[in-house]
Design a protein around this motif. Structure first.
Motif, PDB file in Angstrom:
ATOM      1  N   LEU A   1       0.835  -1.209   0.000  1.00 51.85           N
ATOM      2  CA  LEU A   1       0.000   0.000   0.000  1.00 51.85           C
ATOM      3  C   LEU A   1       0.863   1.251   0.000  1.00 51.85           C
ATOM      4  O   LEU A   1       0.562   2.230  -0.675  1.00 51.85           O
ATOM      5  CB  LEU A   1      -0.914   0.000   1.235  1.00 51.85           C
ATOM      6  N   ALA A   2       1.945   1.211   0.747  1.00 55.25           N
ATOM      7  CA  ALA A   2       2.850   2.356   0.788  1.00 55.25           C
ATOM      8  C   ALA A   2       3.482   2.578  -0.585  1.00 55.25           C
ATOM      9  O   ALA A   2       3.608   3.707  -1.057  1.00 55.25           O
ATOM     10  CB  ALA A   2       3.931   2.138   1.844  1.00 55.25           C
ATOM     11  N   ALA A   3       3.842   1.462  -1.215  1.00 56.79           N
ATOM     12  CA  ALA A   3       4.537   1.554  -2.498  1.00 56.79           C
ATOM     13  C   ALA A   3       3.639   2.160  -3.577  1.00 56.79           C
ATOM     14  O   ALA A   3       4.106   2.917  -4.420  1.00 56.79           O
ATOM     15  CB  ALA A   3       5.024   0.176  -2.920  1.00 56.79           C
ATOM     16  N   ILE A   4       2.339   1.825  -3.549  1.00 52.78           N
ATOM     17  CA  ILE A   4       1.463   2.386  -4.581  1.00 52.78           C
ATOM     18  C   ILE A   4       0.900   3.729  -4.150  1.00 52.78           C
ATOM     19  O   ILE A   4       0.040   4.303  -4.803  1.00 52.78           O
ATOM     20  CB  ILE A   4       0.314   1.418  -4.972  1.00 52.78           C
ATOM     21  N   GLY A   5       1.375   4.247  -3.041  1.00 55.05           N
ATOM     22  CA  GLY A   5       1.074   5.628  -2.674  1.00 55.05           C
ATOM     23  C   GLY A   5      -0.132   5.822  -1.789  1.00 55.05           C
ATOM     24  O   GLY A   5      -0.534   6.947  -1.523  1.00 55.05           O
ATOM     25  N   ILE A   6      -0.741   4.749  -1.329  1.00 57.05           N
ATOM     26  CA  ILE A   6      -1.901   4.908  -0.456  1.00 57.05           C
ATOM     27  C   ILE A   6      -1.441   5.166   0.988  1.00 57.05           C
ATOM     28  O   ILE A   6      -2.101   5.853   1.746  1.00 57.05           O
ATOM     29  CB  ILE A   6      -2.828   3.674  -0.535  1.00 57.05           C
ATOM     30  N   GLY A   7      -0.321   4.616   1.296  1.00 61.00           N
ATOM     31  CA  GLY A   7       0.203   4.808   2.649  1.00 61.00           C
ATOM     32  C   GLY A   7      -0.198   3.684   3.577  1.00 61.00           C
ATOM     33  O   GLY A   7      -1.100   2.906   3.272  1.00 61.00           O
ATOM     34  N   GLU A   8       0.459   3.625   4.695  1.00 60.14           N
ATOM     35  CA  GLU A   8       0.193   2.526   5.637  1.00 60.14           C
ATOM     36  C   GLU A   8      -1.197   2.652   6.237  1.00 60.14           C
ATOM     37  O   GLU A   8      -1.664   3.754   6.500  1.00 60.14           O
ATOM     38  CB  GLU A   8       1.258   2.556   6.744  1.00 60.14           C
TER      39      GLU A   8
END
Lengths: 367, 274
Positions: B125-132
């Motif tokens: 999720l962090a990698a695709i920009g949604i964040g933890e």
């Protein structure tokens, strides 16, 4: 042009890995006739049916229904209905709902559905069976439900995929009459698939004899029975005596070490041919009166006739159907008319064969 | 006569088993349900069950079991359908079944790692920009893990009923003018409903009494009848109330079994004539 309903143009069907199931098949069917695709299993007859129904699309070539190319039209949008080999009735629906299935899909009014289902069931003599479950119906009754389910939609073409193969002999004969009569009453085009030559001969207006993905011969039952194009057709349709022969000149043929008069002409002198004589065309007489002398090998009683297997002096086997008995081991004479001798050229195409037969007719007219 | 005697002789182990491990526990549960904390004979537990707390608990338990079953069907049916169409269906089926042989606890612990704050799910999720995100201890994670655990038990019966379906029936339906969707609605689904029912039995009933997943994945935020029973017995030591809830759970199970019971009407034949 108006009377044509289904046309195949150079249709081939090839499945992955295997050879072609259909090989460059072309034909045209007329409205309102009873057609039979006849051949051994694996000859591609069911494939033709599935192509018309729309369950598969041809690998090559085009399929036309009423002049319209239907290669890419799915089964549910075609004016064609099928009676399946194992009937494929819906087990969770009763008789009425099975027959009504197609009408309900078309969202017809309730009263209309009821009227047409009743009518269809009456047509197949199943009045009063509306509320039965499929599991309560016998094989013959299921067969009729399957037919009613197809005809209720008022399709132009009805496809029947070996629909009688699961029935016992007596019922099968009965259903043959019924189907034929039904077709004539409805006036629809029936395309019937079977491997049973008797069924094909009894019911059809026209028969297509198939082998290994190709149509061998097409014609009326009498044409095909009397003038088979090759060894395969002669053998497949009815019982045949097929022996090697030689055409000496027009109207003279030589086989079994003897020369005989025949009605065939237009072949090359001394051409190698195959001779067909049907067992019922051979008649038992005394040796002196017969055209051929043979030794009786075995004899079977078949009810309507004796099936007598005989061997001539060069070793050809001649099957004879006769109401007269013969003595096993004795020498008898066989008599036959010149018309009974049917000469087949080796590897003759259907077009050439038809042209040759027509030339006989023309010649006969001139005389 | 002799064979009849022999038959009942062979049945003795079965009867003993049933008596010891089915009848006796149920009888004990019913017995305990009539005692309060002080050991007095009473119907108070049953009165309590109909209080708002327990009714809400029952409702939420049913709601979660429903969600788990619903999503299981939603995933299992297309999967089972696809399985019947593949070439090596037995192999694929095996791959789907294998996880069900692994201990439930192990699989659940694995998801703690996957869904944890520093687990691969959050990294993605962090990698695709949604964040933890907080994934663990949510309704989502509870439903997700439960569906994951139960899905083989839903796929198997549905696969079996689809696999037995006579393909000519689909052709017949298409032939009679039905689109793919109509064919599914009017032929395929009605004829495989028994497989779905078996799947519902195998998923809904256990989902009512889940408690390991509620504890480990949902962090006790989701309370089912199963968790309630466990709490009553082990935490509050109120065996009477625990037993009462268990009695109701058993009743619910019986009702569900009856509702999803298989009726014999052609469907059992699945359209095969032979």
């Amino acid at each position: 042009m108006d009377t044509s309903i289904i046309r195949f143009e150079n249709v081939s069907q090839i499945y992955d890995g295997a050879g072609p199931v259909l090989n460059d098949v072309s034909f045209e069917l007329e409205k309102g006739k009873f057609y039979t695709l006849l051949g051994p299993s694996g000859c591609g007859k069911t494939t033709i049916l599935r192509l018309i129904a729309g369950f598969i699309t041809p690998t090559k070539g085009d399929v036309y229904i009423e002049g319209k190319k239907v290669n890419n039209i799915p089964a549910n949008e075609r004016q064609v209905n099928t009676v399946f080999q194992d009937y494929a009735l819906f087990p969770h629906l009763n008789v009425f709902e099975n027959v009504a299935f197609g009408l309900r899909i078309k969202k017809l009014k309730k009263a209309e559905v009821e009227r047409r289902v009743k009518e269809a069931l009456e047509f197949v003599n199943l009045k009063g069976y509306e509320n039965r479950e499929i599991s309560e119906m016998s094989g013959g009754q299921r067969q009729r439900v399957a037919i009613a389910r197809a005809i209720v939609n008022d399709p132009e073409v009805i496809l029947l995929d070996e629909p009688l193969s699961a029935l016992d002999l007596k019922l099968r004969t009965e259903m043959q009459y019924e189907l034929r009569e039904l077709q004539q009453r409805l006036g629809k085009t029936f395309i019937f698939v079977t491997h049973d030559q008797e069924e094909a001969l009894a019911m059809s207006d026209e028969i297509f004899v198939m082998k290994a993905g190709e149509i061998q011969q097409s014609g009326t039952p009498m044409d095909i029975y009397d003038e088979p194009i090759n060894r395969f057709v002669a053998d497949f349709i009815g019982e045949s005596n097929i022996v090697a022969g030689e055409m000496i000149e027009d109207y003279r043929v030589r086989f079994a070490n003897k020369e005989f008069e025949c009605v065939d002409q237009g072949l090359n002198p001394n051409e190698q041919v195959e001779i067909v004589i049907r067992p019922e065309d051979l008649e038992i007489t005394s040796v002196s009166q017969g055209k051929m002398a043979v030794t009786v090998d075995t004899q079977l009683f078949r009810g309507v006739h004796f099936e007598i297997s005989t061997i001539d002096e060069v070793g050809n086997e001649w099957l004879v159907h006769s109401t007269k008995k013969a003595e096993v081991g004795s020498l008898i004479g066989l008599d036959f008319d010149p018309e009974a001798i049917h000469v087949m050229r080796l590897n003759e195409s259907e077009e050439a064969f038809d042209a040759r037969l027509e030339s006989y007719g023309a010649e006969a007219d001139e005389k | 006569m002799k064979s009849k005697g022999a038959r009942s002789f062979y049945l003795i182990p079965y009867y003993i088993w049933i008596a010891l491990f089915v009848i006796a526990p149920i009888a004990l549960v019913v017995y305990y349900s009539f005692f309060d904390l002080q050991g007095n004979l009473t119907l108070e537990n049953y009165q309590n069950f109909f209080s708002s707390v327990y009714l809400r608990l029952t409702l939420s338990s049913f709601w979660y079991a429903f969600l788990v079953t619903f999503f299981s069907i939603l995933i299992a049916y297309p999967t089972a359908y696809w399985l019947t169409k593949t070439k090596h269906k037995q192999l694929w089926l095996l791959l789907i079944i294998i996880p069900s042989w692994i201990n439930l606890l192990l699989k659940t612990y694995a998801f703690i790692g996957i869904f944890g704050l520093y687990g691969p799910a959050n990294k993605f999720l962090a990698a695709i920009g949604i964040g933890e995100q907080q994934i663990l201890f949510t309704d989502f994670s509870f439903i997700f893990v439960s569906v994951y655990i139960f899905i083989p038990f839903m796929i198997l019966p549905i696969f079996n009923s689809l696999d037995k379906l006579n393909p000519a029936l689909m052709d017949a339906s298409r032939d009679l003018g039905a689109s793919s969707w109509m064919t599914f609605r009017k032929v395929i689904f009605p004829l495989t409903i028994n497989g779905v029912k078996s799947g519902v039995q195998a998923v809904f009933i256990p989902a009512l009494s889940l408690f390991v997943i509620t504890r480990l994945i949902a962090g006790n935020k989701v309370i089912t009848l199963g968790t309630a029973i466990e709490q009553q017995f082990l935490v509050t030591q109120n065996w009477g109330m625990g037993s009462t809830i268990a009695v109701f759970l058993i009743l619910f199970m019986i009702i569900i079994m009856m509702l999803t019971g298989q009726r014999e009407k052609g469907g059992s034949a699945n359209g095969k004539t032979k």
